[in-house]
Design a protein around this motif. Structure first.
Motif, short mmCIF file in Angstrom:
data_model
loop_
_atom_site.label_atom_id
_atom_site.label_comp_id
_atom_site.label_asym_id
_atom_site.label_seq_id
_atom_site.Cartn_x
_atom_site.Cartn_y
_atom_site.Cartn_z
N ASP A 1 0.82 -1.21 0.00
CA ASP A 1 0.00 0.00 0.00
C ASP A 1 0.86 1.26 0.00
O ASP A 1 0.47 2.30 -0.54
CB ASP A 1 -0.92 0.03 1.22
N ARG A 2 2.01 1.18 0.65
CA ARG A 2 2.94 2.29 0.72
C ARG A 2 4.32 1.81 0.30
O ARG A 2 4.70 0.68 0.61
CB ARG A 2 2.99 2.89 2.14
N ILE A 3 5.05 2.68 -0.36
CA ILE A 3 6.38 2.34 -0.84
C ILE A 3 7.39 3.25 -0.16
O ILE A 3 7.27 4.49 -0.21
CB ILE A 3 6.49 2.53 -2.38
N SER A 4 8.37 2.63 0.52
CA SER A 4 9.43 3.41 1.16
C SER A 4 10.53 3.71 0.16
O SER A 4 10.65 3.05 -0.89
CB SER A 4 10.01 2.65 2.35
N VAL A 5 11.35 4.70 0.49
CA VAL A 5 12.43 5.05 -0.41
C VAL A 5 13.41 3.89 -0.56
O VAL A 5 13.97 3.67 -1.64
CB VAL A 5 13.15 6.34 0.09
N GLN A 6 13.62 3.10 0.50
CA GLN A 6 14.55 1.98 0.42
C GLN A 6 14.09 0.92 -0.57
O GLN A 6 14.91 0.24 -1.19
CB GLN A 6 14.76 1.35 1.80
N GLN A 7 12.79 0.79 -0.75
CA GLN A 7 12.27 -0.21 -1.68
C GLN A 7 12.53 0.16 -3.14
O GLN A 7 12.37 -0.68 -4.02
CB GLN A 7 10.75 -0.39 -1.47
N LEU A 8 12.97 1.39 -3.37
CA LEU A 8 13.23 1.83 -4.73
C LEU A 8 14.69 1.64 -5.14
O LEU A 8 15.06 1.96 -6.28
CB LEU A 8 12.85 3.31 -4.90
N ASP A 9 15.49 1.11 -4.23
CA ASP A 9 16.91 0.90 -4.56
C ASP A 9 17.05 -0.03 -5.76
O ASP A 9 16.45 -1.11 -5.79
CB ASP A 9 17.64 0.32 -3.35
N ALA A 10 17.80 0.42 -6.75
CA ALA A 10 18.09 -0.35 -7.96
C ALA A 10 16.86 -0.61 -8.82
O ALA A 10 16.88 -1.50 -9.69
CB ALA A 10 18.78 -1.67 -7.61
N GLN A 11 15.78 0.15 -8.59
CA GLN A 11 14.58 0.00 -9.41
C GLN A 11 14.71 0.86 -10.67
O GLN A 11 15.03 2.05 -10.58
CB GLN A 11 13.33 0.43 -8.64
N PRO A 12 14.45 0.29 -11.85
CA PRO A 12 14.43 1.13 -13.07
C PRO A 12 13.30 2.15 -12.96
O PRO A 12 12.18 1.82 -12.56
CB PRO A 12 14.16 0.12 -14.18
N MET A 13 13.60 3.41 -13.32
CA MET A 13 12.61 4.48 -13.20
C MET A 13 12.51 5.27 -14.50
O MET A 13 13.50 5.46 -15.21
CB MET A 13 12.98 5.43 -12.06
N VAL A 14 11.30 5.70 -14.79
CA VAL A 14 11.06 6.65 -15.87
C VAL A 14 10.84 8.00 -15.20
O VAL A 14 10.00 8.12 -14.30
CB VAL A 14 9.83 6.26 -16.72
N LEU B 1 15.83 12.63 -6.94
CA LEU B 1 16.99 11.74 -6.95
C LEU B 1 17.97 12.10 -5.84
O LEU B 1 18.59 11.21 -5.23
CB LEU B 1 17.68 11.79 -8.31
N ARG B 2 18.08 13.39 -5.55
CA ARG B 2 18.98 13.81 -4.47
C ARG B 2 18.51 13.27 -3.12
O ARG B 2 19.31 12.75 -2.32
CB ARG B 2 19.05 15.34 -4.41
N LEU B 3 17.21 13.36 -2.85
CA LEU B 3 16.67 12.84 -1.60
C LEU B 3 16.85 11.33 -1.50
O LEU B 3 17.11 10.80 -0.40
CB LEU B 3 15.19 13.21 -1.47
N MET B 4 16.72 10.65 -2.61
CA MET B 4 16.90 9.20 -2.59
C MET B 4 18.35 8.83 -2.30
O MET B 4 18.63 7.91 -1.52
CB MET B 4 16.46 8.61 -3.93
#
Length: 299
Positions: free
Chosen positions: A183-196, A211-214
């Motif tokens: 239901d919620r996505i943390s910033v850590q879950q986006l590590d190495a995720q391809p993004m548009v 991107l800086r905050l990540m």
């Protein structure tokens, strides 16, 4: 010849009686007779046949009556147009906006409500890039604009910026993406995720700040594709090129190929600003700004 001369003539032509016409026009009979004689002298035409018992229009007077009425009616319309324009009920309003602005509720509501309140103001809406919007403000080809910027945007001399709203972010992805179960996505879950993402340099530094905050959190996203248009952004995400992070208001698109999950990072948000000319702002533009500021303060 003045408009009052035409009014005097029409009054006499309608009553065919100088006394009754004088009473209705609010003047005495002798001055009215003198004004009609002066009008006939200026035209070089006899407008009335007068006898001791009756007053009648000549053929020239009959035709002149039609034109005099039309002239008076046009003068009244001109007066009405001038007064309505001064009240901002007529005229032109030029607005520039970025691609996501129409999906922001206060923006969409302001445009709709203004069109309902001032249907005879011609509103020109132009989709512009951030730099294009600034250039249009500088050239005075638009009076008002909407743009996204995390910080107060730089505007040309003679223009101003007001914060309209800040909103949280959501992660958009295909329904079959592994992260879609949350239901919620943390910033850590986006590590190495391809993004548009939006092309860097657009949207007030949104992508750069995101991107800086990540990276501050030790997350290294993979930028699979940079795009310029919101439609391309969602199209590539639906095609499985990667996930994307957008403002909450863009959930209104409800793409059949996407799901949205809350982005659990309070530091990450998006801001919509209204920018506008400060000097020589038209009355319709002032009405629009007053409405959107009042609507936003009350919401």
């Amino acid at each position: 010849m003045e408009l009052r001369h035409l009014r005097y003539f029409v009054g006499v032509a309608e009553d065919l009686h100088f006394g009754r016409a004088a009473t209705r026009l609010g003047i005495s009979q002798p001055p009215l007779s003198q004004q009609i004689i002066a009008l006939e002298g200026e035209l070089g035409v006899q407008l009335f046949d007068r006898t001791s018992r009756a007053v009648a229009l000549t053929d020239a007077g009959t035709l002149f009556l039609h034109e005099a009425r039309a002239t008076l009616a046009q003068a009244e319309r001109a007066i009405m147009v001038a007064r309505r324009a001064a009240r901002g009920e007529l005229g032109e309003l030029t607005i520039g906006f970025n691609a996501s602005a129409p999906f922001v509720p206060p923006v969409a509501r302001a445009i709709h409500d203004f069109r309902m309140a001032y249907p005879e103001v011609h509103m020109t809406l132009s989709e512009l890039s951030e730099s294009g919007l600034r250039d249009a403000l500088a050239a005075r080809s638009i009076e008002i604009g909407f743009l996204r910027s995390l910080r107060e945007p730089e505007v040309p001399v003679g223009a101003a910026a007001r914060l309209l709203m800040r909103e949280g972010l959501v992660v958009a992805m295909r329904p079959d993406h592994p992260l879609a179960i949350h239901d919620r996505i943390s910033v850590q879950q986006l590590d190495a995720q391809p993004m548009v993402v939006y092309q860097r340099g657009l949207n007030g530094g949104f992508t750069e700040e995101l991107l800086r905050l990540m990276r501050i959190e030790g997350v290294q996203p993979i930028v699979a594709q940079e795009v310029r248009e919101v439609s391309t952004l969602f199209g590539l995400v639906a095609a499985g090129i990667g996930i994307t992070i957008v403002a909450q208001s863009l959930r209104a698109l409800q793409s059949a190929g996407l799901v949205y999950r809350e982005y659990d990072d309070p530091a990450a948000n998006s801001a919509m600003w209204v920018v506008h000319q400060q000097e020589r702002l038209s009355v319709p533009a002032r009405h629009f700004l007053d409405a959107i500021v009042q609507d936003n303060s009350g919401s």
